[in-house]
Design a protein around this motif. Structure first.
Motif, PDB file in Angstrom:
ATOM      1  N   ARG A  67       1.146   3.638   2.273  1.00  0.00           N
ATOM      2  CA  ARG A  67       1.464   3.370   3.818  1.00  0.00           C
ATOM      3  C   ARG A  67       2.761   2.031   3.708  1.00  0.00           C
ATOM      4  N   GLU A  68       2.295   1.296   3.239  1.00  0.00           N
ATOM      5  CA  GLU A  68       3.472   0.251   3.539  1.00  0.00           C
ATOM      6  C   GLU A  68       4.865   0.629   3.285  1.00  0.00           C
ATOM      7  N   ASP A  75      -4.335   3.809   1.879  1.00  0.00           N
ATOM      8  CA  ASP A  75      -4.011   2.286   2.340  1.00  0.00           C
ATOM      9  C   ASP A  75      -4.033   1.209   1.365  1.00  0.00           C
ATOM     10  N   GLU A  76      -4.355   1.992  -0.064  1.00  0.00           N
ATOM     11  CA  GLU A  76      -4.482   1.921  -1.423  1.00  0.00           C
ATOM     12  C   GLU A  76      -3.316   1.101  -2.133  1.00  0.00           C
ATOM     13  N   ARG A  77      -4.148   0.460  -3.003  1.00  0.00           N
ATOM     14  CA  ARG A  77      -1.774  -1.118  -3.390  1.00  0.00           C
ATOM     15  C   ARG A  77      -1.205  -0.175  -3.984  1.00  0.00           C
ATOM     16  N   THR A 119       0.735  -1.375   0.074  1.00  0.00           N
ATOM     17  CA  THR A 119       0.322  -0.090  -0.227  1.00  0.00           C
ATOM     18  C   THR A 119       0.755   1.160   0.031  1.00  0.00           C
TER      19      THR A 119
END
Length: 284
Positions: A111-112, A146-148, A109
């Motif tokens: 964020r990641e 939080d979307e890929r 995502t």
């Protein structure tokens, strides 16, 4: 959220310029000297790096990011010689870098992805969540955090790249063609962000878009064939051209005049008369 204060933050500032190059030479590939004898000093502010295709802008940005080593001359970041430093880890903690193309795991995502880059830059673990949230908010991706990555448009991926570049609150921020893929409204917001970042950091933006320089940059560096042609304010650049030079704005006409080697009058920063006119003038 503010980051925890580190020992580097508390140490006295003993350097005059965040970036200082003296006779810098950097190769692109094995043979071509893409940066050839550059002498340049840059401090706090937003600096626009302009030049035609093949001028050496990307090579210079990569050298400043400590990705490419100098082949000659001297390069200092924060008063530390890059040539004499085998371990660039400490320098890289203080740098933000967005290349023209960057890799990412498509299943991450947003964020990641930004969290992972914060970890690589050794942002203190307790500070990472706040730093990531602040970065994605500044680039307008809070609602997509939080979307890929694989589900994002090209412009959104670019904005995620900008977020990872600023997540560590860098003292030197290097952006190579950052507005590629951004729509006009996003570019306007990005210019405002550049102005904000330039109040406390040394921001260097390589771009072909003269309107981005006019709107966001306090300083212009014109680069051609690996050498410095001009350094000054956008107003100085505009004053270098006249109605006889090609371009749709005073800045474009000044750009054209300096590349042609025939500026209209004497600029206080001027053009380097020893530099030949590039055959590939590029496009805006």
């Amino acid at each position: 959220m503010k980051r925890a204060t580190s020992a580097a933050d508390l140490a006295p500032k003993t350097y005059a310029w965040e970036v200082r190059a003296t006779g810098l030479r950097v190769r692109a590939g094995r043979k071509r000297m893409a940066v050839d004898g550059l002498t340049l000093s840059l401090g706090t502010g937003t600096h626009g790096l302009l030049g035609p295709n093949g001028a050496g802008k990307t090579t210079l940005i990569r050298a400043l990011a400590t990705v490419l080593p100098p082949a000659g001359g001297e390069l200092e970041l924060f008063g530390v010689s890059v040539r004499g430093t085998r371990e660039h880890r400490d320098l890289r903690r203080r740098i933000g870098y967005l290349p023209q193309e960057f890799g990412y795991y498509k299943r991450f995502t947003v964020r990641e992805f930004v969290e992972y880059m914060a970890w690589l830059k050794e942002v203190p673990k307790p500070d990472i969540p706040g730093a990531v949230q602040r970065a994605v908010e500044r680039v307008g991706l809070a609602d997509r955090a939080d979307e890929r990555m694989k589900a994002l448009s090209g412009g959104m991926v670019r904005r995620a790249g900008i977020a990872q570049a600023i997540v560590n609150d860098p003292a030197v921020l290097l952006l190579d063609e950052p507005t590629v893929g951004l729509d006009p409204a996003q570019r306007m917001r990005f210019r405002e962000l550049l102005q904000e970042l330039g109040r406390d950091s040394c921001v260097i933006v390589s771009t072909h878009l003269v309107e981005d320089v006019a709107a966001a940059c306090s300083d212009v560096v014109l680069f051609a064939e690996g050498r410095l042609l001009f350094q000054g304010t956008p107003q100085d650049l505009a004053a270098a051209g006249g109605p006889e030079h090609p371009g749709d704005s005073p800045l474009e006409r000044g750009y054209s005049a300096l590349l042609s080697g025939s500026p209209d009058g004497d600029s206080p920063h001027g053009a380097a008369s020893s530099v030949n006119t590039p055959q590939d003038r590029g496009t805006w």
